[in-house]
Design a protein around this motif. Structure first.
Motif, PDB file in Angstrom:
ATOM      1  N   LEU A  53       0.853  -1.249   0.037  1.00  0.00           N
ATOM      2  CA  LEU A  53      -0.092  -0.104   0.006  1.00  0.00           C
ATOM      3  C   LEU A  53       0.895   1.246   0.013  1.00  0.00           C
ATOM      4  CD1 LEU A  53      -2.528  -1.071   2.729  1.00  0.00           C
ATOM      5  CD2 LEU A  53      -3.094  -0.499   0.267  1.00  0.00           C
TER       6      LEU A  53
ATOM      7  N   SER B 220      -3.010   0.518  -4.089  1.00  0.00           N
ATOM      8  CA  SER B 220      -2.616  -0.816  -3.773  1.00  0.00           C
ATOM      9  C   SER B 220      -1.900  -1.191  -5.004  1.00  0.00           C
ATOM     10  CB  SER B 220      -4.128  -1.469  -3.586  1.00  0.00           C
ATOM     11  OG  SER B 220      -3.543  -2.938  -3.506  1.00  0.00           O
TER      12      SER B 220
ATOM     13  N   SER C 143      -5.877  -4.969   1.711  1.00  0.00           N
ATOM     14  CA  SER C 143      -6.137  -3.936   0.442  1.00  0.00           C
ATOM     15  C   SER C 143      -7.212  -4.331   0.005  1.00  0.00           C
ATOM     16  CB  SER C 143      -4.967  -3.689  -0.392  1.00  0.00           C
ATOM     17  OG  SER C 143      -4.677  -4.934  -0.949  1.00  0.00           O
TER      18      SER C 143
END
Length: 388
Positions: free
Chosen positions: A25, A64, A215
């Motif tokens: 991330l 992401s 994510s």
């Protein structure tokens, strides 16, 4: 921040397929920088194909993507922070092989089956007042069986976060089971869920083995917020605290989304899983058919409400039915009751939580001055909703 240079470096890093690459991330400290970078990312995707795998997450101002451990982006700017993504699993459930159609009829109306949990919480008693009409429930799970006869009339638009070009078809069964408890219609045969006129939006974040990245969960929460859903059902958990997941949950909460999550199936007496442990979430424990706390259920003061979770009969893959046990199943009952409540009047997430806590049936006969979580009851929940 030099956005063009950043995106070119990102393209070079995510483009090649490397065995050491892992999901990460990329957080932006500034919303302005994030939005500017997102706009440029969308513009450059056609020219720089490596950027096609970068997914913006508006709810936490992050991207992401898959990166190499030695990525140079870590030192590129003080305005970004890179975090290794982590995995999360569906709460382990116990069950048997898929049961044949109508294998265990516990309560029935004509040819329809009302599973014992739906019956025990008293949902049929208030269907004359509310059936969850038009309340939209996002089920972040393994997807849904679009062809199941009991779910066909309950399904609306969803998303497959593992492959956005495909429908969120269920290849595990868990998501279909959850959806059935919440909103199965069973118009002429089959089962009836707690809120048979609610609308399920399947959000496939978990793979066939019941595993997902944090994510993907955040992307699911983001999608539910972007599409203005009313309830987000999260029948899964993790043992460790994740600040990024908490940020996503908080942002959804402050935008008026009711989030319901399972407490976990470890039989712990004083702790529950995340995200159920976050105060913005309705935390659900499981009970047996006798109305007692299930031995496998996590419990304690961090629970907001208990609901049926033992050998729950619901929809399964291939138009079949199955019995599963777990706090995941209990969570689905609570999401269904919340749909019944919201169908009668708009309520904030805090009002929903307070009403559920206030209206529950006590699990103990002993008089205790301190509040303790109790059993879910649809009739009392509807009455509490009207008083809020």
């Amino acid at each position: 921040m030099d956005i063009a240079t950043f995106l070119h470096m990102l393209h070079e890093d995510v483009g090649p397929t490397k065995q050491t690459a892992k999901k990460h991330l990329i957080h932006f400290t500034s919303e302005t920088d994030y939005l500017a970078c997102k706009d440029e990312l969308l513009r450059m995707k056609t020219a720089l194909t490596g950027l096609s795998g970068v997914q913006p997450l508006d709810i936490i101002h992050a991207f992401s993507c898959t990166l190499c451990p030695d990525t140079k982006l870590k030192d590129f700017s003080s305005k970004t922070r890179i975090e290794l993504d982590t995995k999360i699993s569906l709460n382990r459930v116990t069950g048997r092989k898929p049961a044949p159609k109508r294998a265990r009829i516990l309560s029935s109306t004509r040819t329809r089956t009302i599973p014992w949990g739906v019956d025990q919480i008293g949902a049929p008693e208030i269907w004359s007042k509310s059936v969850g009409q038009n309340i939209r429930v996002g089920v972040i799970d393994t997807g849904i069986d679009f062809k199941h006869p009991d779910l066909r009339n309950s399904i609306s638009r969803g998303i497959n976060l593992l492959n956005r070009r495909l429908l969120p078809n269920d290849d595990n069964g868990h998501g279909t089971h959850i959806a059935g408890t919440i909103a199965a219609t069973g118009r002429y045969s089959g089962i009836v869920g707690v809120a048979p006129r609610a609308i399920i939006h399947p959000v496939k974040a978990f793979d066939q083995n019941g595993s997902a990245y944090v994510s993907d969960i955040i992307a699911g929460i983001d999608w539910c917020v972007q599409n203005d859903l009313d309830i987000i059902n999260m029948s899964f958990g993790m043992k460790t605290y994740n600040p990024t997941l908490e940020q996503a949950v908080m942002n959804a909460y402050y935008q008026g989304k009711v989030i319901v999550a399972s407490s976990g199936n470890d039989g712990k007496k004083k702790t529950v899983d995340y995200p159920a442990r976050f105060p913005q979430v309705v935390s659900v424990g499981a009970t047996t058919r006798l109305g007692k706390i299930a031995p496998f259920s996590n419990r304690g003061s961090q629970i907001d409400i208990y609901a049926p979770g033992e050998r729950v009969y619901s929809a399964w893959l291939g138009g079949k039915y199955n019995e599963l046990s777990g706090t995941s199943m209990a969570t689905a009952h609570v999401s269904g009751v919340i749909a019944l409540m919201l169908s009668l009047k708009p309520m904030s997430p805090l009002q929903i939580k307070n009403a559920l806590r206030r209206c529950s049936f006590s699990l103990s006969k002993r008089v205790n001055a301190r509040w303790q979580p109790g059993n879910l009851n649809a009739r009392r929940a509807i009455r509490a909703a009207r008083q809020e």
